[in-house]
Design a protein around this motif. Structure first.
Motif, PDB file in Angstrom:
ATOM      1  N   GLY A  79      72.642   8.421  16.736  1.00 42.97           N
ATOM      2  CA  GLY A  79      71.847   7.259  17.092  1.00 42.97           C
ATOM      3  C   GLY A  79      71.489   6.441  15.866  1.00 42.97           C
ATOM      4  N   ARG A  80      70.539   5.532  16.046  1.00 37.74           N
ATOM      5  CA  ARG A  80      70.127   4.631  14.968  1.00 37.74           C
ATOM      6  C   ARG A  80      68.604   4.542  14.944  1.00 37.74           C
ATOM      7  NH1 ARG A  80      69.551  -1.245  14.500  1.00 37.74           N
ATOM      8  NH2 ARG A  80      69.957  -1.888  12.347  1.00 37.74           N
ATOM      9  N   LEU A  81      68.021   4.803  13.794  1.00 34.57           N
ATOM     10  CA  LEU A  81      66.581   4.702  13.581  1.00 34.57           C
ATOM     11  C   LEU A  81      66.330   3.501  12.685  1.00 34.57           C
ATOM     12  CD1 LEU A  81      63.848   6.326  14.088  1.00 34.57           C
ATOM     13  CD2 LEU A  81      64.166   7.169  11.742  1.00 34.57           C
ATOM     14  N   HIS A  82      65.498   2.567  13.146  1.00 34.16           N
ATOM     15  CA  HIS A  82      65.305   1.343  12.366  1.00 34.16           C
ATOM     16  C   HIS A  82      63.936   0.734  12.655  1.00 34.16           C
ATOM     17  CE1 HIS A  82      66.039  -1.341  15.913  1.00 34.16           C
ATOM     18  NE2 HIS A  82      66.738  -0.285  16.308  1.00 34.16           N
ATOM     19  N   THR A  83      63.523  -0.177  11.798  1.00 34.28           N
ATOM     20  CA  THR A  83      62.258  -0.874  11.977  1.00 34.28           C
ATOM     21  C   THR A  83      62.462  -2.155  12.778  1.00 34.28           C
ATOM     22  OG1 THR A  83      62.606  -1.902   9.805  1.00 34.28           O
ATOM     23  CG2 THR A  83      61.187   0.046   9.891  1.00 34.28           C
ATOM     24  N   VAL A  84      61.371  -2.638  13.391  1.00 33.02           N
ATOM     25  CA  VAL A  84      61.386  -3.892  14.134  1.00 33.02           C
ATOM     26  C   VAL A  84      60.142  -4.687  13.765  1.00 33.02           C
ATOM     27  CG1 VAL A  84      62.737  -3.056  16.097  1.00 33.02           C
ATOM     28  CG2 VAL A  84      60.250  -2.781  16.106  1.00 33.02           C
ATOM     29  N   ARG A 109      70.064   5.292  21.167  1.00 38.22           N
ATOM     30  CA  ARG A 109      71.361   5.946  21.327  1.00 38.22           C
ATOM     31  C   ARG A 109      71.850   5.665  22.747  1.00 38.22           C
ATOM     32  NH1 ARG A 109      72.816  12.452  20.756  1.00 38.22           N
ATOM     33  NH2 ARG A 109      75.002  12.273  21.412  1.00 38.22           N
ATOM     34  N   GLY A 110      72.778   4.740  22.883  1.00 38.79           N
ATOM     35  CA  GLY A 110      73.232   4.350  24.205  1.00 38.79           C
ATOM     36  C   GLY A 110      72.089   3.772  25.015  1.00 38.79           C
ATOM     37  N   ASP A 111      71.892   4.338  26.216  1.00 40.87           N
ATOM     38  CA  ASP A 111      70.802   3.877  27.081  1.00 40.87           C
ATOM     39  C   ASP A 111      69.470   4.538  26.758  1.00 40.87           C
ATOM     40  OD1 ASP A 111      72.554   2.245  28.458  1.00 40.87           O
ATOM     41  OD2 ASP A 111      73.041   3.773  29.962  1.00 40.87           O
ATOM     42  N   HIS A 112      69.446   5.418  25.780  1.00 36.70           N
ATOM     43  CA  HIS A 112      68.220   6.131  25.425  1.00 36.70           C
ATOM     44  C   HIS A 112      67.524   5.415  24.268  1.00 36.70           C
ATOM     45  CE1 HIS A 112      68.981   9.722  27.952  1.00 36.70           C
ATOM     46  NE2 HIS A 112      70.243   9.378  27.765  1.00 36.70           N
ATOM     47  N   ARG A 113      66.197   5.320  24.371  1.00 34.10           N
ATOM     48  CA  ARG A 113      65.443   4.549  23.389  1.00 34.10           C
ATOM     49  C   ARG A 113      64.040   5.132  23.249  1.00 34.10           C
ATOM     50  NH1 ARG A 113      61.996   0.032  22.972  1.00 34.10           N
ATOM     51  NH2 ARG A 113      62.632  -1.528  21.397  1.00 34.10           N
ATOM     52  N   VAL A 114      63.556   5.189  22.012  1.00 40.03           N
ATOM     53  CA  VAL A 114      62.182   5.593  21.726  1.00 40.03           C
ATOM     54  C   VAL A 114      61.618   4.600  20.720  1.00 40.03           C
ATOM     55  CG1 VAL A 114      60.660   7.392  20.816  1.00 40.03           C
ATOM     56  CG2 VAL A 114      62.697   8.032  22.122  1.00 40.03           C
ATOM     57  N   ALA A 115      60.388   4.145  20.952  1.00 42.36           N
ATOM     58  CA  ALA A 115      59.783   3.168  20.048  1.00 42.36           C
ATOM     59  C   ALA A 115      58.343   3.553  19.726  1.00 42.36           C
ATOM     60  CB  ALA A 115      59.813   1.771  20.665  1.00 42.36           C
ATOM     61  N   ARG A 123      59.042   5.819  25.500  1.00 39.20           N
ATOM     62  CA  ARG A 123      60.380   6.400  25.659  1.00 39.20           C
ATOM     63  C   ARG A 123      61.054   5.817  26.892  1.00 39.20           C
ATOM     64  NH1 ARG A 123      61.724  11.224  28.280  1.00 39.20           N
ATOM     65  NH2 ARG A 123      59.508  11.788  28.261  1.00 39.20           N
ATOM     66  N   GLY A 124      62.312   5.387  26.722  1.00 39.90           N
ATOM     67  CA  GLY A 124      63.079   4.846  27.837  1.00 39.90           C
ATOM     68  C   GLY A 124      63.487   3.406  27.590  1.00 39.90           C
ATOM     69  N   PRO A 125      64.474   2.915  28.365  1.00 39.65           N
ATOM     70  CA  PRO A 125      64.936   1.535  28.218  1.00 39.65           C
ATOM     71  C   PRO A 125      63.886   0.560  28.743  1.00 39.65           C
ATOM     72  CG  PRO A 125      66.005   2.579  30.091  1.00 39.65           C
ATOM     73  CD  PRO A 125      65.220   3.648  29.405  1.00 39.65           C
ATOM     74  N   PRO A 126      64.028  -0.731  28.429  1.00 37.79           N
ATOM     75  CA  PRO A 126      63.003  -1.712  28.794  1.00 37.79           C
ATOM     76  C   PRO A 126      62.578  -1.692  30.254  1.00 37.79           C
ATOM     77  CG  PRO A 126      64.548  -2.701  27.274  1.00 37.79           C
ATOM     78  CD  PRO A 126      65.071  -1.330  27.582  1.00 37.79           C
ATOM     79  N   GLY A 127      63.503  -1.496  31.195  1.00 35.90           N
ATOM     80  CA  GLY A 127      63.140  -1.538  32.598  1.00 35.90           C
ATOM     81  C   GLY A 127      62.599  -0.251  33.162  1.00 35.90           C
ATOM     82  N   ASN A 128      62.630   0.821  32.375  1.00 36.98           N
ATOM     83  CA  ASN A 128      62.234   2.130  32.904  1.00 36.98           C
ATOM     84  C   ASN A 128      61.580   2.979  31.826  1.00 36.98           C
ATOM     85  OD1 ASN A 128      62.029   4.075  34.966  1.00 36.98           O
ATOM     86  ND2 ASN A 128      63.929   5.073  34.328  1.00 36.98           N
ATOM     87  N   ALA A 129      60.684   2.379  31.067  1.00 42.11           N
ATOM     88  CA  ALA A 129      60.053   3.059  29.947  1.00 42.11           C
ATOM     89  C   ALA A 129      58.698   3.635  30.355  1.00 42.11           C
ATOM     90  CB  ALA A 129      59.877   2.098  28.769  1.00 42.11           C
ATOM     91  N   VAL A 130      58.281   4.687  29.652  1.00 40.85           N
ATOM     92  CA  VAL A 130      56.980   5.320  29.890  1.00 40.85           C
ATOM     93  C   VAL A 130      56.336   5.615  28.535  1.00 40.85           C
ATOM     94  CG1 VAL A 130      57.665   6.350  32.084  1.00 40.85           C
ATOM     95  CG2 VAL A 130      58.002   7.635  29.964  1.00 40.85           C
ATOM     96  N   PHE A 131      55.024   5.759  28.549  1.00 41.06           N
ATOM     97  CA  PHE A 131      54.305   6.181  27.355  1.00 41.06           C
ATOM     98  C   PHE A 131      54.410   7.696  27.195  1.00 41.06           C
ATOM     99  CE2 PHE A 131      51.144   2.429  27.261  1.00 41.06           C
ATOM    100  CZ  PHE A 131      51.907   1.780  26.311  1.00 41.06           C
ATOM    101  N   ASP A 132      54.849   8.141  26.030  1.00 41.55           N
ATOM    102  CA  ASP A 132      54.711   9.542  25.659  1.00 41.55           C
ATOM    103  C   ASP A 132      53.418   9.752  24.872  1.00 41.55           C
ATOM    104  OD1 ASP A 132      56.939  10.398  26.948  1.00 41.55           O
ATOM    105  OD2 ASP A 132      58.180  10.653  25.166  1.00 41.55           O
ATOM    106  N   ALA A 133      52.917   8.700  24.230  1.00 41.60           N
ATOM    107  CA  ALA A 133      51.628   8.726  23.550  1.00 41.60           C
ATOM    108  C   ALA A 133      50.960   7.382  23.777  1.00 41.60           C
ATOM    109  CB  ALA A 133      51.795   8.993  22.052  1.00 41.60           C
ATOM    110  N   ASP A 134      49.755   7.400  24.332  1.00 38.70           N
ATOM    111  CA  ASP A 134      49.048   6.164  24.666  1.00 38.70           C
ATOM    112  C   ASP A 134      48.529   5.449  23.415  1.00 38.70           C
ATOM    113  OD1 ASP A 134      49.442   6.667  27.331  1.00 38.70           O
ATOM    114  OD2 ASP A 134      47.400   7.396  27.700  1.00 38.70           O
ATOM    115  N   PRO A 135      48.361   4.136  23.508  1.00 41.98           N
ATOM    116  CA  PRO A 135      47.674   3.422  22.427  1.00 41.98           C
ATOM    117  C   PRO A 135      46.186   3.775  22.427  1.00 41.98           C
ATOM    118  CG  PRO A 135      48.144   1.937  24.251  1.00 41.98           C
ATOM    119  CD  PRO A 135      48.819   3.231  24.577  1.00 41.98           C
TER     120      PRO A 135
END
Length: 241
Positions: A79-84, A109-115, A123-135
């Protein structure tokens, strides 16, 4: 050649052709099965990576718990780890009162995403993401306290698999704003969990692209007149193999 010999020969030829067709169909089926199994394995591996990266980011970038020097790492097989570039804005009835260049760290990595953005792990793509840690947010009858993690001027990109060390020097700034009708705008590529999070805490939400970069902000409006406290967690992030 007799009629019987000719019939036997045709049956033999038909048998050979039938076996050849069967072998061809079997080969095609096995190729399809191999491709399907490969896709499933790849997807499962990427899913395991996503879970690991989410936990690693939450532990390595601990804006609320950590103070001073803090060290962690992120590990993944591919996959790819990068800043935004991401911003968080505080608004009152007249407009933007303060803008925090929050930044963020994303693994894909493909359809998998963590931010990691503003202190939350999504965790998850834009249309189906969930919080693994809340703000960090506390909203009471007369007060709102919102915490924003800021990754500083960090800029990096790592491709392929491995382990990426992450080092932070964490400080905290708290600013109290007077009574007013306050709004918070969080720039994010995964608005769904942010909208749900704010709504569950009594805010109404809209979307707006403040800087025209194509990434909307989720704007949360807190009803009534409240005192607003903005806590900025300065991470001063550095990354390296």
């Amino acid at each position: 050649m007799t009629a019987g010999d000719a019939g036997a020969d045709r049956r033999a030829q038909s048998h050979v052709v039938g076996v050849a067709l069967l072998l061809g169909i079997t080969a095609v089926s096995m190729a399809g099965l191999t491709a399907t199994v490969g896709t499933v394995v790849e997807s499962n591996t990427a899913g395991v990576d996503a879970g690991r990266v989410s936990a690693d980011l939450d532990g390595a970038l601990a804006p609320v718990e950590a103070t001073g020097y803090h060290r962690g790492s992120v590990s993944y097989t591919d996959g790819r780890l990068h800043t935004v570039d991401r911003s968080v804005r505080l608004l009152d009835g007249d407009g933007v009162v303060r803008t925090v260049d929050a930044g963020g760290v994303v693994w894909e990595r493909g359809d998998h995403r963590v931010a990691f953005v503003a202190g939350a792990v999504v965790r998850g793509p834009p249309g189906n993401a969930v919080f693994d840690a809340d703000p960090s947010l506390a909203a009471g009858a007369g007060t709102v306290v919102f915490g924003v993690a800021r990754t500083g001027n960090a800029s990096f990109a790592f491709a392929g698999g491995g382990r990426v060390p992450l080092t932070t020097r964490v400080g905290h700034d708290r600013t109290a704003h007077g009574d007013g009708e306050w709004r918070v705008a969080v720039e994010t590529a995964t608005p769904r969990p942010w909208r749900a999070f704010f709504r569950e805490r009594g805010a109404t939400t809209t979307a707006r692209d403040f800087d025209g970069d194509g990434v909307d902000s989720v704007v949360a409006s807190f009803p009534g007149t409240r005192e607003f406290h903005l806590v900025v967690h300065r991470l001063r992030l550095e990354a390296g193999r």
